[in-house]
Design a protein around this motif. Structure first.
Motif, PDB file in Angstrom:
ATOM      1  N   ASN A  51       0.837  -1.092  -0.071  1.00 13.22           N
ATOM      2  CA  ASN A  51      -0.021   0.084   0.154  1.00 13.22           C
ATOM      3  C   ASN A  51       0.972   1.263   0.006  1.00 13.22           C
ATOM      4  O   ASN A  51       1.653   1.438  -0.783  1.00 13.22           O
ATOM      5  N   ASP A  52       0.982   2.053   0.861  1.00  9.40           N
ATOM      6  CA  ASP A  52       1.394   3.110   0.875  1.00  9.40           C
ATOM      7  C   ASP A  52       2.673   3.209   2.060  1.00  9.40           C
ATOM      8  O   ASP A  52       3.487   4.071   2.395  1.00  9.40           O
ATOM      9  N   GLU A  53       2.969   1.829   2.401  1.00  9.55           N
ATOM     10  CA  GLU A  53       4.272   1.796   3.299  1.00  9.55           C
ATOM     11  C   GLU A  53       5.361   0.950   2.468  1.00  9.55           C
ATOM     12  O   GLU A  53       5.198   0.249   1.373  1.00  9.55           O
ATOM     13  N   THR A  54       6.713   1.189   3.092  1.00  7.97           N
ATOM     14  CA  THR A  54       7.604   0.547   2.445  1.00  7.97           C
ATOM     15  C   THR A  54       8.286  -0.587   3.550  1.00  7.97           C
ATOM     16  O   THR A  54       8.490   0.199   4.518  1.00  7.97           O
ATOM     17  N   VAL A  55       8.623  -1.704   3.100  1.00 13.99           N
ATOM     18  CA  VAL A  55       9.362  -2.506   4.323  1.00 13.99           C
ATOM     19  C   VAL A  55      10.569  -2.968   3.520  1.00 13.99           C
ATOM     20  O   VAL A  55      10.723  -3.359   2.329  1.00 13.99           O
ATOM     21  N   LYS A  56      11.702  -2.508   4.098  1.00 12.78           N
ATOM     22  CA  LYS A  56      13.112  -3.044   3.478  1.00 12.78           C
ATOM     23  C   LYS A  56      13.591  -3.943   4.383  1.00 12.78           C
ATOM     24  O   LYS A  56      14.145  -3.910   5.606  1.00 12.78           O
ATOM     25  N   PHE A  57      13.422  -5.213   3.619  1.00 11.94           N
ATOM     26  CA  PHE A  57      13.808  -6.261   4.337  1.00 11.94           C
ATOM     27  C   PHE A  57      15.522  -6.316   4.275  1.00 11.94           C
ATOM     28  O   PHE A  57      16.105  -6.205   3.339  1.00 11.94           O
ATOM     29  N   GLU A  58      16.197  -6.793   5.588  1.00  6.95           N
ATOM     30  CA  GLU A  58      17.524  -7.151   5.687  1.00  6.95           C
ATOM     31  C   GLU A  58      17.530  -8.633   5.742  1.00  6.95           C
ATOM     32  O   GLU A  58      17.253  -9.088   7.040  1.00  6.95           O
ATOM     33  N   ILE A  59      17.830  -9.216   4.872  1.00  4.71           N
ATOM     34  CA  ILE A  59      17.655 -10.475   4.673  1.00  4.71           C
ATOM     35  C   ILE A  59      18.937 -11.432   5.060  1.00  4.71           C
ATOM     36  O   ILE A  59      20.021 -11.200   4.393  1.00  4.71           O
ATOM     37  N   TRP A  60      18.898 -12.448   5.911  1.00  2.00           N
ATOM     38  CA  TRP A  60      20.076 -13.136   6.388  1.00  2.00           C
ATOM     39  C   TRP A  60      19.526 -14.430   6.195  1.00  2.00           C
ATOM     40  O   TRP A  60      18.786 -15.377   6.698  1.00  2.00           O
ATOM     41  N   ASP A  61      20.409 -15.013   4.937  1.00  2.00           N
ATOM     42  CA  ASP A  61      20.470 -16.416   4.444  1.00  2.00           C
ATOM     43  C   ASP A  61      21.426 -17.358   5.092  1.00  2.00           C
ATOM     44  O   ASP A  61      22.532 -17.237   4.819  1.00  2.00           O
ATOM     45  N   THR A  62      20.916 -18.080   6.150  1.00  2.00           N
ATOM     46  CA  THR A  62      21.827 -18.799   6.952  1.00  2.00           C
ATOM     47  C   THR A  62      22.137 -20.509   6.370  1.00  2.00           C
ATOM     48  O   THR A  62      21.814 -20.619   5.368  1.00  2.00           O
ATOM     49  N   ALA A  63      23.366 -20.568   6.612  1.00  2.00           N
ATOM     50  CA  ALA A  63      23.809 -21.985   6.382  1.00  2.00           C
ATOM     51  C   ALA A  63      23.068 -23.217   7.222  1.00  2.00           C
ATOM     52  O   ALA A  63      23.031 -23.236   8.441  1.00  2.00           O
ATOM     53  N   GLY A  64      22.435 -24.131   6.273  1.00  2.00           N
ATOM     54  CA  GLY A  64      21.828 -25.024   6.700  1.00  2.00           C
ATOM     55  C   GLY A  64      22.590 -26.424   7.436  1.00  2.00           C
ATOM     56  O   GLY A  64      22.171 -27.115   8.237  1.00  2.00           O
ATOM     57  N   GLN A  65      23.894 -26.352   6.995  1.00  2.00           N
ATOM     58  CA  GLN A  65      24.678 -27.320   7.323  1.00  2.00           C
ATOM     59  C   GLN A  65      24.676 -27.564   8.996  1.00  2.00           C
ATOM     60  O   GLN A  65      24.780 -26.335   9.445  1.00  2.00           O
ATOM     61  N   GLU A  66      24.505 -28.655   9.615  1.00  2.00           N
ATOM     62  CA  GLU A  66      24.553 -28.852  10.837  1.00  2.00           C
ATOM     63  C   GLU A  66      25.901 -27.985  11.626  1.00  2.00           C
ATOM     64  O   GLU A  66      25.539 -27.303  12.816  1.00  2.00           O
ATOM     65  N   ARG A  67      27.118 -27.832  11.111  1.00  2.00           N
ATOM     66  CA  ARG A  67      28.104 -27.555  11.819  1.00  2.00           C
ATOM     67  C   ARG A  67      28.041 -25.892  11.932  1.00  2.00           C
ATOM     68  O   ARG A  67      28.897 -25.600  12.708  1.00  2.00           O
ATOM     69  N   TYR A  68      27.024 -25.477  11.075  1.00  2.00           N
ATOM     70  CA  TYR A  68      26.877 -23.903  11.381  1.00  2.00           C
ATOM     71  C   TYR A  68      25.802 -23.665  12.406  1.00  2.00           C
ATOM     72  O   TYR A  68      25.348 -22.356  12.562  1.00  2.00           O
ATOM     73  N   HIS A  69      25.275 -24.631  12.893  1.00  2.00           N
ATOM     74  CA  HIS A  69      23.847 -24.354  13.744  1.00  2.00           C
ATOM     75  C   HIS A  69      24.160 -23.381  14.823  1.00  2.00           C
ATOM     76  O   HIS A  69      23.210 -22.481  15.212  1.00  2.00           O
ATOM     77  N   SER A  70      25.275 -23.484  15.714  1.00  2.00           N
ATOM     78  CA  SER A  70      25.569 -22.420  16.617  1.00  2.00           C
ATOM     79  C   SER A  70      25.637 -21.084  16.307  1.00  2.00           C
ATOM     80  O   SER A  70      25.403 -20.179  17.079  1.00  2.00           O
ATOM     81  N   LEU A  71      25.980 -20.597  15.018  1.00  2.00           N
ATOM     82  CA  LEU A  71      25.735 -19.206  14.451  1.00  2.00           C
ATOM     83  C   LEU A  71      24.125 -18.821  14.451  1.00  2.00           C
ATOM     84  O   LEU A  71      24.063 -17.641  14.331  1.00  2.00           O
ATOM     85  N   ALA A  72      23.192 -19.496  14.213  1.00  2.00           N
ATOM     86  CA  ALA A  72      22.097 -19.423  14.023  1.00  2.00           C
ATOM     87  C   ALA A  72      21.335 -17.946  14.879  1.00  2.00           C
ATOM     88  O   ALA A  72      20.724 -17.359  14.677  1.00  2.00           O
ATOM     89  N   PRO A  73      21.517 -18.370  16.273  1.00  2.00           N
ATOM     90  CA  PRO A  73      21.097 -17.243  17.315  1.00  2.00           C
ATOM     91  C   PRO A  73      21.300 -15.954  16.875  1.00  2.00           C
ATOM     92  O   PRO A  73      20.726 -14.755  16.741  1.00  2.00           O
ATOM     93  N   MET A  74      22.626 -15.672  16.275  1.00  2.00           N
ATOM     94  CA  MET A  74      23.081 -14.385  15.720  1.00  2.00           C
ATOM     95  C   MET A  74      22.172 -13.725  14.464  1.00  2.00           C
ATOM     96  O   MET A  74      22.058 -12.598  14.538  1.00  2.00           O
ATOM     97  N   TYR A  75      21.687 -14.620  13.939  1.00  2.00           N
ATOM     98  CA  TYR A  75      20.833 -14.241  12.842  1.00  2.00           C
ATOM     99  C   TYR A  75      19.157 -13.960  13.068  1.00  2.00           C
ATOM    100  O   TYR A  75      18.514 -13.261  12.779  1.00  2.00           O
ATOM    101  N   TYR A  76      18.820 -14.997  14.089  1.00  2.00           N
ATOM    102  CA  TYR A  76      17.190 -15.122  14.383  1.00  2.00           C
ATOM    103  C   TYR A  76      17.121 -13.827  15.403  1.00  2.00           C
ATOM    104  O   TYR A  76      15.957 -13.607  15.656  1.00  2.00           O
ATOM    105  N   ARG A  77      18.154 -13.664  16.193  1.00  2.00           N
ATOM    106  CA  ARG A  77      17.872 -12.654  17.500  1.00  2.00           C
ATOM    107  C   ARG A  77      17.585 -11.519  17.068  1.00  2.00           C
ATOM    108  O   ARG A  77      18.299 -10.962  16.114  1.00  2.00           O
TER     109      ARG A  77
END
Ligand code: GTP
Ligand code: MG
Length: 170
Positions: A51-77
């Motif tokens: 409508n008359d608003e704009t959402v500016k997405f700042e998109i974090w595309d995380t790595a799905g491999q299990e070895r990166y799991h511990s990084l995820a909170p930095m991105y979803y927090r």
């Protein structure tokens, strides 16, 4: 009113479900058959008018491999929105998506808008997760659900647009 809202959006889901492909399709209109597995995370930005608003997405595309799991909170927090992706041809990735939902419900921000994307919807003959089952799960857990295809572009713009709409209404 022309209001602009910055919104951090995180993509979560098992390796190979198509997170990077969804973002590449959404932001660049491209698809590649041999998308490389993400290392750590990748950042994109994309503005969407609702409508008359704009959402500016700042998109974090995380790595799905299990070895990166511990990084995820930095991105979803602090994320305003999360898109949790599974592959409709791989039941294990649906189980993994449910784990991400649990983790977000326990550790994420309580107001995060959550979307469930059943990706690779073009591969119907190999389907292992029914749309009905995913829809029911999503409804019971406060997510909205769409089947998507980064390959054919089905529902890709739509899932981000619907997320933006819900962010504005929130
Ligand atoms: P990680 O970065 O390892 O977490 O994987 P990812 O979730 O980012 O998956 P990626 O986008 O790298 O896609 C994995 C593979 O699936 C690639 O070969 C893509 O071409 C393919 N793929 C992604 N989306 C689709 C889709 O909608 N349909 C089909 N047929 N293939 C897809
Ligand atoms: Mg990736």
């Amino acid at each position: 009113s022309n209001k602009i809202k910055n919104a951090k959006l995180v993509l979560l889901g098992d390796a190979g479900t198509g997170k990077s492909s969804l973002v590449l399709r959404y932001v660049k209109g491209q698809f590649v058959e041999f998308q490389e597995s993400t290392i750590g995370a990748a950042f994109f930005s994309q503005a969407v008018a609702v409508n008359d608003e704009t959402v500016k997405f700042e998109i974090w595309d995380t790595a799905g491999q299990e070895r990166y799991h511990s990084l995820a909170p930095m991105y979803y927090r602090g994320a305003a929105a999360a898109v949790i992706v599974y592959d409709i041809t791989n039941l294990a990735t649906f189980a993994r998506a449910k784990k991400w939902v649990q983790e977000l419900q326990a550790q994420g921000s309580p107001n995060t808008i959550m979307a469930l994307a059943g990706n690779k919807a073009d591969l119907l003959e190999a389907r292992q997760v029914s749309a009905q089952e995913a829809e029911t799960y999503a409804n019971e857990n406060g997510l909205f659900f769409m089947e998507t295809s980064a390959k054919t572009a089905i529902n890709v713009t739509d899932i981000f647009y619907e997320t933006a709409k819900r962010l504005i209404q929130a």
